[in-house]
Write an enzyme that holds these catalytic residues in place. Structure first.
Site, PDB file in Angstrom:
ATOM      1  N   SER A 331     -29.036 -18.447 -28.655  1.00  0.00           N
ATOM      2  CA  SER A 331     -27.903 -17.783 -27.675  1.00  0.00           C
ATOM      3  C   SER A 331     -28.056 -16.963 -26.687  1.00  0.00           C
ATOM      4  O   SER A 331     -27.668 -15.667 -26.737  1.00  0.00           O
ATOM      5  CB  SER A 331     -26.930 -17.219 -28.798  1.00  0.00           C
ATOM      6  OG  SER A 331     -26.381 -18.098 -29.863  1.00  0.00           O
ATOM      7  N   ARG A 346     -33.247 -14.974 -19.066  1.00  0.00           N
ATOM      8  CA  ARG A 346     -33.317 -13.259 -19.275  1.00  0.00           C
ATOM      9  C   ARG A 346     -32.631 -13.155 -20.484  1.00  0.00           C
ATOM     10  O   ARG A 346     -32.027 -13.895 -21.429  1.00  0.00           O
ATOM     11  CB  ARG A 346     -32.183 -12.695 -18.249  1.00  0.00           C
ATOM     12  CG  ARG A 346     -30.787 -13.061 -18.295  1.00  0.00           C
ATOM     13  CD  ARG A 346     -29.953 -12.654 -17.409  1.00  0.00           C
ATOM     14  NE  ARG A 346     -28.559 -13.129 -17.649  1.00  0.00           N
ATOM     15  CZ  ARG A 346     -27.983 -14.171 -16.815  1.00  0.00           C
ATOM     16  NH1 ARG A 346     -28.878 -14.921 -15.994  1.00  0.00           N
ATOM     17  NH2 ARG A 346     -26.756 -14.744 -17.040  1.00  0.00           N
ATOM     18  N   ASP A 384     -25.155 -21.140 -28.621  1.00  0.00           N
ATOM     19  CA  ASP A 384     -24.188 -21.343 -29.492  1.00  0.00           C
ATOM     20  C   ASP A 384     -22.798 -21.829 -29.012  1.00  0.00           C
ATOM     21  O   ASP A 384     -22.131 -22.243 -29.884  1.00  0.00           O
ATOM     22  CB  ASP A 384     -23.971 -19.751 -30.273  1.00  0.00           C
ATOM     23  CG  ASP A 384     -23.782 -18.702 -28.997  1.00  0.00           C
ATOM     24  OD1 ASP A 384     -23.968 -18.888 -27.863  1.00  0.00           O
ATOM     25  OD2 ASP A 384     -23.715 -17.471 -29.473  1.00  0.00           O
TER      26      ASP A 384
HETATM   27  C1  BGC Z   1     -25.791 -14.852 -24.174  1.00  0.00           C
HETATM   28  C2  BGC Z   1     -25.086 -16.560 -24.444  1.00  0.00           C
HETATM   29  C3  BGC Z   1     -24.543 -16.570 -25.415  1.00  0.00           C
HETATM   30  C4  BGC Z   1     -23.278 -15.333 -25.726  1.00  0.00           C
HETATM   31  C5  BGC Z   1     -22.790 -15.439 -27.143  1.00  0.00           C
HETATM   32  C6  BGC Z   1     -24.643 -13.925 -24.639  1.00  0.00           C
HETATM   33  O1  BGC Z   1     -25.195 -12.712 -24.429  1.00  0.00           O
HETATM   34  O2  BGC Z   1     -26.071 -14.789 -22.800  1.00  0.00           O
HETATM   35  O3  BGC Z   1     -26.085 -17.275 -24.105  1.00  0.00           O
HETATM   36  O4  BGC Z   1     -23.982 -17.762 -25.769  1.00  0.00           O
HETATM   37  O5  BGC Z   1     -23.977 -14.085 -25.833  1.00  0.00           O
HETATM   38  O6  BGC Z   1     -23.475 -15.409 -28.171  1.00  0.00           O
END
Ligand code: BGC
Length: 706
Positions: A331, A346, A384
């Site tokens: 995620s 990142r 996610d």
């Molecule tokens: C991330 C995402 C993720 C979201 C929810 C964000 O900080 O960059 O990739 O889907 O959080 O978990």
């Protein structure tokens, strides 16, 4: 008759004793006149040498000790005094008082009542100073208060807190000028978080602009990452799959049995990611921890397969042996270059492991899995939000596929179904990985956490600024920092600390504690998390929104128990509630911006078309067409725009969806009619199920260990 029960005898004694306006010696010379009708009084009045006292002191001395001897009712000349006897009620005293004395007593009573009223608003500390009843804070910590100037080395006596609770009712802020000041300040801070209809509309336009920009070029604020997933499931898929999910807070390992009728069974284990691993020096530390969790899960839940694999490895007989194909939900923003290949762009959500940036996270995990010799192959890489979209589409009722999967949890993000020809940065690329073009669609991971990093339309209070400056990634994830669970608690903390610094504002100050329910000194303990970055959890906002008890008892108890702020007043709690509500409301209205942008820009309001799998949605039990699936009100099923959501904020913050809907109605392109067509449903644990589904869609997962 016992003279103590003879009212007239008592009256006579009282009359004599009341004569303490004269010197006591004089009184002793004057015999009391018992009631001649009383035959049982045979004792003699006898006053032993009384102490030499002032008339006032003498009265109290006398009042508490006189006791006649029991004999007969013959006149007697002395009073027996037993200083050890308990006082008795002098209910016969009053008839003997002169009018003047009665008047004096009445005046004294009136003065006392008035004094009590006037003293009430005095600083509680002052009132406490005069109080005699000992009181201790209900905590294990030692402490000194005005009222209890003792240091306890062991736990102090337990305060009978529940019994002492005072029910508060009615409106707050009407007591003193100080209360008014707190109420006004809380409203002022809350107003700083307002994000009105015009702001919502302007931000939605900007969101749409950034969506298009991100589909065309790399390096944009909205990353718009192609996921290589070109169809959403239709609920008929079957089999046993495995998935892991590295979110912001936890790491989950699960195996999922898809039943093929839109239902599934899930076995999972979950472990909190240790903070030190989030900022580890090398990515190996984190990924080897993840591989060890997978090993533990296999040993516990798929023992047979695990040990038979070990045996085969030991005997060198691995030919044809089946391995688990695993969907990896990761995620964080990843530049996906294939279904199981993606380079970390990142870190977000407080993670910061520099040597992982730019690396393929699937390869990092696979290396650690191989080191442990596990029968597992990382088959698909999934955000996610993509997992949530897949899971929702598998389980959601109705004929149409889900348009958007969104997370409002520790972080926030959304993935949606986009027309392939709009994803020009992929379609125009000669070296793009292979993907199925037949559906004409692809799921795009927006990474909307970074929407409007340059703050063209986003609100930016002093609290937002401070939070960003002190974060591990200043200047990015600006949308996320205003919406998601990782940050809302911190915004509330900064707002409250701002008020605490203001001497004129009586937040958590003792002046208000006369109105708390334990009548003790309000204290912020030295180690209270309110003084530490990230000290307030976003769950406090949910608690604030859900507390409808008189005097906000739940909020006050939470502040005491979890945050080391003891004995806060109802006014304090109200101030916290008002500010927390404003922060959460702004978050929900910002969330609406993203949802609206996607609903409008995909053209789903103009068409009744579903997503890539719509036509195939037949043959499932129960048939999708027969499931109750309307949006809000009487919206025909084919007009429903389905959205799957997951995350602690949307799940636990009371009224989060209502706030989103309110903002959606304020956007002219959506309005009342459009808002009714939008169905928002929780896709609980969607990311795990979704990862398994994508491993399946990847075509690499057979019924490996059926
Ligand atoms: C991330 C995402 C993720 C979201 C929810 C964000 O900080 O960059 O990739 O889907 O959080 O978990």
């Amino acid at each position: 008759m016992d003279p103590l029960r003879c009212t007239r005898c008592l009256a006579a004694i009282d009359a004599q004793l009341l004569s303490d306006l004269r010197p006591l010696q004089e009184v002793a010379a004057q015999p009391a006149q018992p009631d001649p009708a009383c035959q049982s009084w045979t004792g003699r009045f006898q006053r032993p040498s009384p102490p030499k006292l002032s008339p006032r002191k003498a009265r109290s001395w006398r009042g508490s000790t006189v006791h006649p001897t029991k004999a007969n009712c013959a006149p007697a000349t002395s009073v027996a005094v037993e200083s050890s006897r308990p006082p008795r009620r002098r209910d016969t005293l009053w008839p003997q008082l002169s009018t003047q004395q009665l008047l004096s007593v009445a005046v004294a009573v009136v003065v006392l009542v008035l004094a009590a009223h006037l003293l009430a608003p005095l600083p509680h500390g002052l009132v406490q100073f005069f109080a005699t009843k000992p009181h201790w804070r209900v905590t294990s910590a030692t402490g000194i208060t005005l009222r209890s100037p003792f240091v306890f080395t062991s736990a102090p006596p337990t305060c009978p807190k529940p019994e002492q609770q005072v029910e508060f009712a009615g409106t707050f802020y009407t007591h003193t000028k100080r209360d008014m000041a707190l109420a006004q300040e809380a409203q002022r801070v809350a107003a700083e978080f307002e994000f009105g209809p015009d702001h919502v509309r302007k931000a939605t336009k900007e969101f749409i602009r950034e969506m298009d920009e991100g589909l065309q070029s790399e390096g944009t604020e909205l990353s718009q990452i192609p996921t290589y997933v070109t169809a959403v499931p239709n609920g008929t898929e079957k089999g046993l799959y495995m998935a892991v999910d590295l979110g912001g807070t936890n790491f989950r390992v699960c195996s999922i049995q898809l039943h093929g009728n839109t239902t599934f069974s899930l076995t999972q284990s979950k472990v909190a990611i240790p903070r030190e691993l989030m900022v580890a020096k090398t990515s190996k530390e984190l990924f080897s921890f993840l591989a060890k969790q997978i090993e533990a899960f296999l040993k516990t839940h798929h023992e047979d397969h695990y040990f038979s694999h070990l045996e085969r490895v030991n005997t060198g007989d691995t030919k044809g042996h089946e391995v688990f194909n695993l969907g990896f939900t990761f995620s964080f923003p990843v530049n996906q270059i294939g279904i199981n290949k993606g380079l970390l762009m990142r870190w977000t959500k407080g993670f910061d492991i520099q040597d992982a940036v730019g690396k393929d996270v699937c390869a990092l995990l696979q290396a650690e899995i191989d080191e442990l010799g596990l029968p597992v192959k990382v088959a698909a890489l999934v955000n996610d939000t993509v997992g949530t979209l897949m899971a929702r589409s598998y389980t959601s009722p109705g004929k149409t596929g889900t348009l958007l999967g969104a997370i409002f949890g520790t972080g926030t993000n959304g993935a949606y179904v986009e027309k392939l020809d709009k994803v020009s940065k992929l379609t125009s690329k000669s070296d793009a990985g292979t993907y199925d073009k037949s559906t004409g669609e692809m799921i795009v991971n927006t990474e909307w956490g970074s929407f409007d990093n340059s703050l063209r339309t986003l609100p930016d209070t002093s609290y937002d600024k401070e939070l960003d400056e002190k974060s591990v990634n200043p200047g990015i994830q600006m949308f996320e920092k205003r919406i998601s669970g990782m940050f809302l608690g911190e915004l509330l903390r900064l707002a409250l600390v701002g008020l605490l610094k203001e001497p004129k504002i009586p937040l958590f100050k003792d002046e208000d504690s006369s109105k708390n329910d334990v009548h003790s000194t309000t204290q912020i303990h030295d180690n209270s998390p309110i003084h530490q970055q990230w000290g307030l959890d976003t769950s406090l906002l949910s608690i604030c929104a859900g507390d409808h008890s008189p005097g906000h008892r739940v909020i006050r108890q939470t502040l005491d128990k979890d945050y080391g702020i003891s004995a806060v007043s109802a006014e304090d709690a109200e101030a916290v509630k008002v500010i927390a509500a404003a922060i959460a409301q702004r978050a929900a209205r910002l969330a609406a911006v993203a949802i609206a942008g996607i609903v409008i820009n995909t053209g789903r309001l103009e068409t009744s078309s579903g997503t890539a799998t719509t036509e195939q949605k037949t043959g499932i039990e129960p048939s999708r067409g027969q499931v109750d699936s309307s949006g809000r009100g009487d919206v025909p099923e084919e007009d429903v725009i389905d959205i799957g959501v997951d995350g602690s904020l949307v799940e636990f913050y009371p009224g989060f969806e209502d706030e989103i809907r309110q903002a959606l109605r304020e956007i002219p392109e959506i309005g009342d009619a459009g808002e009714k067509r939008i169905r928002i449903g929780i896709a609980k644990d969607g990311s795990g199920v979704g990862a398994a589904l994508i491993a399946l869609v990847a075509g690499r997962v057979e019924q490996a260990i059926a």
